[in-house]
Design a protein around this motif. Structure first.
Motif, short mmCIF file in Angstrom:
data_model
loop_
_atom_site.label_atom_id
_atom_site.label_comp_id
_atom_site.label_asym_id
_atom_site.label_seq_id
_atom_site.Cartn_x
_atom_site.Cartn_y
_atom_site.Cartn_z
N VAL A 37 0.59 -1.14 0.06
CA VAL A 37 -0.20 -0.09 0.21
C VAL A 37 0.96 1.24 -0.02
O VAL A 37 1.56 1.50 0.86
CB VAL A 37 -0.78 -0.05 1.34
CG1 VAL A 37 -1.79 1.23 1.25
CG2 VAL A 37 -1.77 -1.26 1.28
N ARG A 86 -7.48 -0.94 2.44
CA ARG A 86 -7.09 0.34 2.82
C ARG A 86 -8.51 0.80 3.49
O ARG A 86 -9.57 1.00 2.87
CB ARG A 86 -7.24 1.06 1.49
CG ARG A 86 -5.93 1.00 0.68
CD ARG A 86 -5.91 1.90 -0.59
NE ARG A 86 -5.85 3.23 -0.15
CZ ARG A 86 -5.96 4.24 -0.97
NH1 ARG A 86 -6.07 4.04 -2.34
NH2 ARG A 86 -5.88 5.43 -0.53
N LYS A 114 -0.18 -5.16 3.49
CA LYS A 114 -1.32 -5.84 4.22
C LYS A 114 -1.48 -7.11 3.75
O LYS A 114 -1.00 -7.57 2.65
CB LYS A 114 -2.61 -5.10 3.75
CG LYS A 114 -2.82 -3.63 4.24
CD LYS A 114 -2.69 -3.73 5.70
CE LYS A 114 -2.83 -2.13 6.34
NZ LYS A 114 -4.29 -1.41 6.14
N GLU A 137 -9.34 3.27 5.32
CA GLU A 137 -9.95 4.60 5.13
C GLU A 137 -11.14 4.68 3.96
O GLU A 137 -11.60 5.75 3.76
CB GLU A 137 -8.89 5.52 4.99
CG GLU A 137 -8.32 5.85 3.50
CD GLU A 137 -7.22 4.66 3.55
OE1 GLU A 137 -6.27 4.72 2.14
OE2 GLU A 137 -6.83 3.69 4.37
#
Length: 277
Positions: free
Chosen positions: A50, A264, A75, A266
């Protein structure tokens, strides 16, 4: 030597083809998340890099720009085996009027699709950003707030919502009520005509019975960007058959090696709401 299914396993190829068709046509996980095809012999955990964002500078005319630094984090998506196992007796195979193997293929594919979807849906509870509350119907405002939260993180692409059908009912009831929103848009009419919501605030809304309802009749769905979740899969469906002569039957095992992970966070917002009708 007599011909048997143990030495003519190629006859079961139709089972594999139909199973894979059912999987790819019915698993929403592959359609709404980012798919990572994982090669053989590369371990059982997928590492997803990421990247951190970059910022543009204004060095001025004739002035060299400073080198920008960005960092990557990792991740992980752990692979699991999703398996169906059936014992097809000769008596059933030779007595049924329909194609037993073909019907079994569709059911196996659906089961593997549900298993893959469950891997994705099981991650919704771990999302920290949330809208809605237990015991209350979700509203259009919840969806808009979720979309605003994600887009505030510099995301401009498509969005999806996966909700329990009973949870989505509250949104549909609000859309078809006599309100200024319903009167000003065609969304309410689409719900009345086709039952499905379609899109609200740029969010494609999907209903899935796999979104669990807890003991208090509440469900936790999610609004997210495809990049929020990753689905890793190693190859397609593998099939193995084995003759059980004593039982006059054939064992059929279908296996899918896949997994899902929150890449992700967010870009995801869980949607908590009442799922009681």
């Amino acid at each position: 030597m007599a011909n048997t299914t143990s030495i003519n396993s190629e006859l079961f190829t139709n089972l594999l083809v139909r199973s894979e068709y059912a999987l790819y046509e019915n698993a929403i996980a592959r359609a709404v998340a980012t798919v990572y095809d994982f090669p053989m012999n590369a371990g059982k955990s997928v590492q997803i890099p990421v990247w951190a964002g970059l910022s543009a500078s204004k060095p001025g005319e004739g002035v060299a720009a400073s080198a920008g630094d960005t960092n990557t984090t990792s991740k992980s998506i752990d692979l699991v085996e999703l398996v169906t196992y059936n014992k097809v007796t000769d008596f059933l195979r030779d007595s049924a009027s329909e194609d037993v193997i073909g019907s079994l293929a569709a059911q196996a594919g659906l089961a593997l699709a549900e298993g893959l979807d469950a891997e994705l849906i099981g991650l919704f509870a771990s999302v920290t950003q949330s809208v809605g509350s237990a015991g209350s119907d979700n509203t259009v405002a919840d969806l808009m707030k979720a979309a605003a939260t994600i887009r505030a993180n510099k995301y401009q692409g498509p969005l999806f919502a996966v909700l329990n059908p009973k949870q989505a009912y509250g949104i549909k009831a609000a859309l078809t009520a006599t309100t200024s929103y319903q009167n000003a848009t065609s969304v309410g009419s689409e719900v009345l005509a086709n039952y499905f919501v379609g899109q609200v605030a740029g969010i494609t809304i999907l209903e899935h019975a796999g979104v669990a309802v807890d003991g208090s009749d509440d469900a936790t769905g999610c609004v997210f960007a495809p990049a929020a979740f990753g689905v890793a899969q190693r190859g397609g469906i593998s099939m193995e058959t084995q003759r059980d002569a004593a039982a006059r039957a054939t064992d059929v095992v279908m296996t899918l090696v896949a997994g899902a992970g929150l890449v992700r966070p967010e870009l995801a917002v869980k949607v908590i709401g009442d799922a009681a009708l």
